[in-house]
Design a protein around this motif. Structure first.
Motif, PDB file in Angstrom:
ATOM      1  N   VAL A 298       0.848  -1.198   0.000  1.00  0.00           N
ATOM      2  CA  VAL A 298       0.000   0.000   0.000  1.00  0.00           C
ATOM      3  C   VAL A 298       0.885   1.251   0.000  1.00  0.00           C
ATOM      4  O   VAL A 298       0.627   2.217  -0.717  1.00  0.00           O
ATOM      5  N   GLY A 301       3.524   0.733  -3.486  1.00  0.00           N
ATOM      6  CA  GLY A 301       2.923   0.459  -4.786  1.00  0.00           C
ATOM      7  C   GLY A 301       3.348  -0.841  -5.435  1.00  0.00           C
ATOM      8  O   GLY A 301       2.939  -1.133  -6.566  1.00  0.00           O
ATOM      9  N   ARG A 352      -5.000   1.124  -3.386  1.00  0.00           N
ATOM     10  CA  ARG A 352      -3.559   1.123  -3.697  1.00  0.00           C
ATOM     11  C   ARG A 352      -2.962  -0.274  -3.685  1.00  0.00           C
ATOM     12  O   ARG A 352      -1.827  -0.469  -4.088  1.00  0.00           O
TER      13      ARG A 352
END
Ligand SMILES: [Zn+2]
Length: 470
Positions: A298, A301, A352
């Motif tokens: 998160v 990425g 994300r």
């Protein structure tokens, strides 16, 4: 009597002429798209050094556990195939003798994907037009050996000839990534990236776990006597891998179990696994680390991949004599619904996060994986893996996962191989099988043909680039 080697242009397409015509048209639209290979085990030194491959046996047989697994199952000794022994005791060294044993047993691969991949390599890469058997073994050896000595068969030239847009290798957390640096600093512009596979410092059952964690911490300049320092070391190494192009992490765990413990419980568990881990503590630690890795994904990425539930090195005698990865890995049942809940409760709705799930237990495609990926925004389904990276495995995957998961919760194809020469063949099988499946939907008026063309392109190219951020 010599038999011809022919790759039929309609191979793997439906036998019904109407459906086959649709499959041909769909395939024509995707067959020449570049290859994006987001997960696999090619050796980055091949692309860094660009040295010629040495001989046919050490390229195509000695390192390929798909090949020697089948020969071993029919009584061929691994020593005779040149597979190195753990204690250094002698095994066959003559590549031509190894090749001849392989050729004599080539019929064992009838009906298997290995046969399709190998025949493609022989015909398309080396231009051979007779079938491999005992009588053609010498001809094969000479043609392949001569080709490998030419510049056109060096790793970088083959990479370009195969139309590879990007390829990911897989490295452990202690790897210095020197070959990746050399590739980046060279004047060659092929895209070879790494992937972060931290299993050796995440699995307390790894031999030498505490020493590996100590080295992991020292490389990062972190005090790994505490759990907080250990997590900081992960953040350091993840950043180091991202600098070497990594967009993904990969986790090979005995199960998909996840956990979400308190800080105090994590510190206590960490201290226990560093000294001597019980089975239960080892499993709980791996489970907690999956949730930690999702949290770091998160933040940074990186796309997370989970490859669970394989009984590694099932054959003790082979493990003792030849080591790991010698064709003795056997799938186990998989369970995801309960196992992933702690991780999903914490991160499952975060846009994300991308967590790509793989399984060797086909029972869970329709019961667990497609419903999970068809709901949680963070989840995607990885393609059929390992034993199911085959025409029938791909068909079963689409049949069982599409109605609930759709096409767009899948991520294209992974070749997941170190057999470099077979990479285009593997992607070609996936493209043909997807076109065959889509053609069936079109023929039954379940999907208009123009939309099927869009889906075929997504499955071959667009989805993998998007999911893996390549
Ligand atoms: Zn893999």
């Amino acid at each position: 009597m010599t038999r011809p080697l022919v790759l039929h242009p309609d191979r793997l397409f439906p036998a019904d002429p109407g459906t086959r015509a649709i499959a041909r048209a769909l395939y024509a639209g995707v067959k020449d798209l570049p290859i994006v290979s987001p997960h696999g085990h090619t050796d980055p030194s091949w692309f860094a050094c660009d040295e010629p491959f040495t001989d046919p046996a050490s390229l195509l047989i000695v390192p390929d556990h798909y090949v020697f697994r089948m020969l071993y199952s029919q009584g061929v000794a691994l020593e005779s195939l040149g597979v190195p022994s753990v204690d250094g005791s002698p095994v066959e060294q003559d590549p031509r003798k190894i090749w001849n044993i392989f050729a004599k047993h080539y019929h064992l691969f009838r009906g298997t994907p290995s046969r399709m991949w190998l025949d493609w390599v022989f015909a398309e890469v080396f231009g051979l037009n007779v079938l491999l058997d005992e009588t053609t073994a010498d001809h094969y050896y000479e043609v392949i050996d001569a080709a490998l000595k030419t510049d056109a068969f060096r790793p970088r030239a083959l990479f370009e000839r195969f139309n590879i847009e990007a390829i990911a290798t897989t490295e452990g957390p202690l790897d210095p990534l020197a070959h990746h640096r050399a590739i980046r600093e060279s004047d060659w512009d092929g895209r070879v990236v790494t992937a972060y596979r931290p299993d050796p410092v995440v699995d307390p059952e790894t031999p030498g776990f505490a020493e590996k964690v100590a080295k992991f911490g020292a490389m990062a300049g972190e005090d790994v006597s505490t759990y907080a320092g250990y997590l900081a070391a992960h953040r350091f190494h993840r950043a180091r891998f991202r600098e070497a192009g990594a967009t993904s992490t990969d986790h090979g765990h005995p199960s998909a179990l996840t956990a979400d413990l308190s800080n105090e419980d994590c510190e206590a568990l960490y201290r226990r696994v560093l000294s001597s881990a019980s089975k239960q503590d080892a499993e709980l630690f791996r489970a907690q680390l999956l949730t930690e890795m999702a949290g770091m994904s998160v933040e940074d990425g990186m796309v997370m991949q989970l490859h669970p539930a394989v009984h590694r090195s099932h054959n003790k005698a082979v493990l003792d004599r030849f080591g790991r990865d010698k064709g003795g890995d056997i799938p186990m049942p998989g369970e995801f619904v309960q196992a992933l809940k702690p991780l999903l409760d914490r991160h499952g709705n975060d846009p994300r996060l991308t967590l790509i799930l793989f399984t060797l237990d086909e029972d869970v495609y329709s019961r667990e994986l497609a419903p999970l990926a068809g709901h949680y925004p963070s989840l995607r389904l990885g393609p059929p893996w390992w034993f199911h990276d085959s025409p029938e495995g791909m068909r079963r995957f689409r049949e069982r996962a599409t109605e609930t998961g759709g096409f767009y919760n899948t991520v294209g194809f992974n070749d997941d191989t170190r057999a470099f020469l077979s990479i285009p063949a593997r992607h070609d099988v996936a493209r043909r099988m997807d076109c065959a499946w889509l053609a069936q939907l079109v023929a039954e008026h379940r999907l208009p043909e123009d939309e099927a063309h869009e889906v075929a392109r997504a499955l071959a190219y667009d989805l993998v680039k998007a999911a893996y951020k390549l």
